[in-house]
Design a protein around this motif. Structure first.
Motif, PDB file in Angstrom:
ATOM      1  N   THR A 206      45.369  26.231  34.531  1.00  0.00           N
ATOM      2  CA  THR A 206      46.304  25.232  34.012  1.00  0.00           C
ATOM      3  C   THR A 206      46.498  24.095  35.000  1.00  0.00           C
ATOM      4  O   THR A 206      47.414  23.320  34.879  1.00  0.00           O
ATOM      5  N   ARG A 207      45.581  24.009  35.975  1.00  0.00           N
ATOM      6  CA  ARG A 207      45.799  23.020  37.028  1.00  0.00           C
ATOM      7  C   ARG A 207      45.728  21.597  36.513  1.00  0.00           C
ATOM      8  O   ARG A 207      46.388  20.723  37.028  1.00  0.00           O
ATOM      9  N   ARG A 208      44.950  21.341  35.444  1.00  0.00           N
ATOM     10  CA  ARG A 208      44.866  19.966  34.966  1.00  0.00           C
ATOM     11  C   ARG A 208      46.233  19.516  34.455  1.00  0.00           C
ATOM     12  O   ARG A 208      46.675  18.389  34.684  1.00  0.00           O
ATOM     13  N   MET A 209      46.918  20.444  33.764  1.00  0.00           N
ATOM     14  CA  MET A 209      48.238  20.130  33.248  1.00  0.00           C
ATOM     15  C   MET A 209      49.215  19.893  34.401  1.00  0.00           C
ATOM     16  O   MET A 209      50.040  18.996  34.374  1.00  0.00           O
ATOM     17  N   ARG A 210      49.080  20.739  35.425  1.00  0.00           N
ATOM     18  CA  ARG A 210      49.960  20.577  36.586  1.00  0.00           C
ATOM     19  C   ARG A 210      49.693  19.251  37.285  1.00  0.00           C
ATOM     20  O   ARG A 210      50.589  18.560  37.716  1.00  0.00           O
ATOM     21  N   TRP A 211      48.419  18.933  37.383  1.00  0.00           N
ATOM     22  CA  TRP A 211      48.040  17.683  38.031  1.00  0.00           C
ATOM     23  C   TRP A 211      48.658  16.513  37.268  1.00  0.00           C
ATOM     24  O   TRP A 211      49.239  15.595  37.855  1.00  0.00           O
ATOM     25  N   LEU A 212      48.568  16.583  35.943  1.00  0.00           N
ATOM     26  CA  LEU A 212      49.131  15.517  35.121  1.00  0.00           C
ATOM     27  C   LEU A 212      50.639  15.396  35.372  1.00  0.00           C
ATOM     28  O   LEU A 212      51.163  14.302  35.572  1.00  0.00           O
ATOM     29  N   SER A 213      51.338  16.547  35.364  1.00  0.00           N
ATOM     30  CA  SER A 213      52.785  16.516  35.617  1.00  0.00           C
ATOM     31  C   SER A 213      53.061  15.886  36.960  1.00  0.00           C
ATOM     32  O   SER A 213      54.006  15.138  37.123  1.00  0.00           O
ATOM     33  N   GLN A 214      52.219  16.213  37.922  1.00  0.00           N
ATOM     34  CA  GLN A 214      52.517  15.746  39.262  1.00  0.00           C
ATOM     35  C   GLN A 214      52.210  14.268  39.453  1.00  0.00           C
ATOM     36  O   GLN A 214      52.941  13.584  40.161  1.00  0.00           O
ATOM     37  N   ILE A 215      51.157  13.763  38.783  1.00  0.00           N
ATOM     38  CA  ILE A 215      50.948  12.315  38.967  1.00  0.00           C
ATOM     39  C   ILE A 215      52.082  11.553  38.282  1.00  0.00           C
ATOM     40  O   ILE A 215      52.503  10.515  38.742  1.00  0.00           O
ATOM     41  N   CYS A 216      52.599  12.118  37.176  1.00  0.00           N
ATOM     42  CA  CYS A 216      53.734  11.455  36.518  1.00  0.00           C
ATOM     43  C   CYS A 216      54.938  11.442  37.455  1.00  0.00           C
ATOM     44  O   CYS A 216      55.770  10.552  37.411  1.00  0.00           O
ATOM     45  N   GLU A 217      55.040  12.442  38.296  1.00  0.00           N
ATOM     46  CA  GLU A 217      56.169  12.537  39.215  1.00  0.00           C
ATOM     47  C   GLU A 217      55.954  11.662  40.464  1.00  0.00           C
ATOM     48  O   GLU A 217      56.870  11.028  40.932  1.00  0.00           O
ATOM     49  N   TYR A 218      54.728  11.625  40.960  1.00  0.00           N
ATOM     50  CA  TYR A 218      54.546  11.043  42.289  1.00  0.00           C
ATOM     51  C   TYR A 218      53.883   9.670  42.323  1.00  0.00           C
ATOM     52  O   TYR A 218      54.088   8.930  43.260  1.00  0.00           O
ATOM     53  N   TRP A 219      53.033   9.360  41.360  1.00  0.00           N
ATOM     54  CA  TRP A 219      52.323   8.077  41.450  1.00  0.00           C
ATOM     55  C   TRP A 219      53.309   6.926  41.318  1.00  0.00           C
ATOM     56  O   TRP A 219      54.256   7.008  40.524  1.00  0.00           O
ATOM     57  N   PRO A 220      53.075   5.828  42.018  1.00  0.00           N
ATOM     58  CA  PRO A 220      53.939   4.667  41.815  1.00  0.00           C
ATOM     59  C   PRO A 220      53.782   4.182  40.365  1.00  0.00           C
ATOM     60  O   PRO A 220      52.676   4.272  39.817  1.00  0.00           O
ATOM     61  N   LEU A 221      54.854   3.633  39.806  1.00  0.00           N
ATOM     62  CA  LEU A 221      54.788   3.192  38.401  1.00  0.00           C
ATOM     63  C   LEU A 221      53.669   2.168  38.200  1.00  0.00           C
ATOM     64  O   LEU A 221      52.987   2.179  37.183  1.00  0.00           O
ATOM     65  N   ARG A 222      53.520   1.293  39.198  1.00  0.00           N
ATOM     66  CA  ARG A 222      52.491   0.247  39.045  1.00  0.00           C
ATOM     67  C   ARG A 222      51.109   0.885  38.871  1.00  0.00           C
ATOM     68  O   ARG A 222      50.292   0.451  38.080  1.00  0.00           O
TER      69      ARG A 222
END
Ligand code: SAH
Length: 568
Positions: A231-247
């Motif tokens: 399920t790491r792809r899903m986790r990765w997705l959650s985490q980029i939504c949390e950590y990536w800058p909005l821009r």
């Protein structure tokens, strides 16, 4: 504990409704009625306007009516309208009523009472006391909708705030959200088909963040944990939504998404090299020896950057950033600079690290200026020395720049003095997670010590238990235990606008954290120093403080200085 009313009366329940085909009754034909009608149509509802022959129809209302988007009934309102004009499937009760006649019109109070008795949501213009709901000042961008209310304190201010907030958001955020949404759906379907549905049941489909981030959000996943790996792809997705800058999120490319969709594969390295071939080039075009700087970026607030790291950010050709590097720091990176953020999600730390190191080497061999940007201080739980060693062995010795570590600054911003005369004369910084996820040896009780635990919150209860009770392996030796009354605090997202401090004692901190949910990154501070400047009242098991105000005064001064400069 959190005061729900915040001292300004109850907090209104903001919701978003699907009102497609609902019957919205609008009483009146003035400009406000026209605007209510337009809003209702936009939301997919079917407005029915009731106005006697004697009233003038606002021209946009006439347009809606002639287009067939709204229905007009030319007579006075009758009580039975609210129970006769609605949809068949809800026994003809209308779904919502807007009265646009103003507070003093006798019908306003009457219709309001009638609707409230029948549980029909009702809004009466200029009469907050007669309303069961009010509309928000809204901003929309594709699937993103932001609503603002000042609880009737000033609608002009609400629309000003809406403008300011929307100006702050990057362009094309709506379409990025849409794309991320379809990726999420696709991953969910694929994982579900593979029987991994349960593992992904993270409630993420809801925008409701009542639970905040579950306190298990950052729970540790081992490299070889097969089910988590799936399920790491899903986790990765959650985490980029949390950590990536909005821009960066707003400008997410199909390529980025493809990378998320592909599970890790052995040939990944070569595709990274490919990426670099197409990416940054030595700006001068002249062959020069690559240079690497390994720098810490502080706990979160961009003002916590050292000038040296700031300069390194401005002059780098390529920046390899850790996942935890705060978004406002990433926002300082010039647009021309290529940035890669480590894909460190649970269970993938080693691979992500390896991936970034390889990117670094490829760039260095091309003569580029590489900045390896880490969170906090690079040598404090940052694997900084490993990287130093790696690059040095390849012939590129890094320049290492310190950063303000979260270990010291988070406690400072939570008003916890790490040492204090007569209370604490030593500080211990340690990790709550040992190598490969093993539980590290708990530090023995020293009454005059402040202990800061990093990477500990995902196993808070086990850690607290190990500090306060004897473990089976202690049977043969004695280890001084921490009294349950020892003050402690969880400090999360220190120096970020959403900083949160939970003050409690070892006895109650786990329950407090479970109730508050997790807001990573965060750390635990334990010791008598936690109560030097803030001592909760006797009957309070914990206190939660929201927001970061550590630089408030400074901000004003620098803003004032800026306006002086601008005025000159
Ligand atoms: N090198 C970093 C620490 C990296 S380990 C430093 O010097 O700060 C990552 C841990 O740091 C997280 O698990 C969390 O415990 C802590 N952390 C990082 N940033 C934080 C912040 N802004 N507020 C609270 N804790 C933080």
């Amino acid at each position: 504990m959190k005061d729900a009313s915040n001292g300004f009366g109850p907090v209104p329940l903001l919701t978003s409704w699907n009102v497609e085909s609902h019957i919205y009754l609008i009483i009146g034909a003035n400009p406000l009625a026209a605007s209510r009608c337009a809003k209702s149509i936009e939301a997919g509802a079917k407005p029915v306007v009731i106005a006697p022959e004697t009233t003038n129809l606002h021209y946009t209302l006439s347009e809606h009516i002639s287009r067939g988007d709204a229905q007009l009934i030319r007579r006075e309102f009758r009580d039975e309208d609210v129970t006769k004009l609605g949809r068949e499937e809800v026994d003809r009760v209308v779904d919502t009523v807007f009265v646009t006649l103003g507070a003093s019109h006798p019908l306003s109070a009457h219709i309001s009472r009638l609707c409230q008795r029948l549980r029909i949501p009702v809004n009466v213009s200029d009469a907050p006391d007669l309303c069961s709901f009010s509309l928000l000042s809204t901003y929309s961008d594709g699937p993103l909708h932001i609503g603002i209310t000042t609880s009737g304190r000033g609608c002009k201010l609400a629309s000003r705030l809406r403008r300011e907030i929307s100006a702050f958001l990057p362009a094309k955020l709506g379409s990025a959200i849409d794309r991320l949404g379809s990726v999420r759906r696709r991953l969910w379907e694929e994982d579900h088909a593979a029987g991994l549905g349960e593992a992904n049941a993270d409630g993420e489909g809801d925008d409701d963040d009542a639970l905040g981030q579950k306190h298990t959000f950052n729970s540790l996943v081992m490299e070889n944990d097969a089910s988590a790996a799936k399920t790491r792809r899903m986790r990765w997705l959650s985490q980029i939504c949390e950590y990536w800058p909005l821009r960066k999120l707003a400008s997410i490319t199909d390529e980025d998404i493809e990378t998320i969709l592909q599970a890790y594969s052995a040939d990944k390295k070569s595709s990274n090299e490919q990426e670099l071939v197409n990416g940054a080039q030595s700006p001068s075009g002249i062959s020069q020896k690559g240079r690497i700087v390994l720098a810490g970026s502080g706990p979160g607030h961009p003002d916590m950057l050292t000038r040296a790291t700031y300069k390194a950010i401005q002059s780098a050709d390529i920046i390899l950033a850790d996942k935890l590097v705060p978004a406002p720091v990433l926002e300082l990176i010039p647009r021309r600079t290529e940035v890669h953020i480590a894909r460190k999600f649970p269970g993938n730390a080693d691979q992500a690290q390896e991936e970034l190191l390889q990117m670094g080497i490829t760039a260095l061999r091309k003569g580029l200026r590489v900045l390896r940007l880490k969170q906090g201080d690079p040598y404090l739980y940052g694997r900084g020395a490993e990287e130093f060693d790696f690059f040095r062995a390849e012939g590129y010795t890094p320049v290492v720049l310190p950063g303000i570590t979260s270990a010291m600054s988070a406690s400072l911003f939570a008003d916890i003095p790490a040492t204090h005369r007569g209370v604490s004369d030593q500080v211990l910084v340690c990790t709550g997670t040992g190598r490969k996820g093993a539980a590290p040896e708990p530090p023995a009780y020293v009454p005059t010590q402040t202990v800061v635990f990093l990477m500990a919150l995902h196993r808070l209860s086990a850690l607290v238990e190990s500090l306060t009770t004897n473990l089976p392996e202690d049977a043969t030796r004695s280890r001084p235990l921490w009294p349950k009354e020892t003050p402690c605090a969880i400090v999360e997202r220190a120096s970020c606008p959403d900083q949160r401090v939970v003050r409690s004692t070892l006895e109650h901190i786990c329950l407090a954290f479970e109730e508050a949910g997790s807001r990573p990154p965060g750390l635990l501070v334990v010791g008598a120093s936690c109560h030097v400047l803030h001592r909760p009242a006797h009957d309070q098991k914990w206190v939660i403080e929201e927001g970061f105000h550590g630089l408030d005064g400074l901000q004003l001064e620098s803003d004032a200085a800026m306006s002086v400069i601008e005025a000159q």
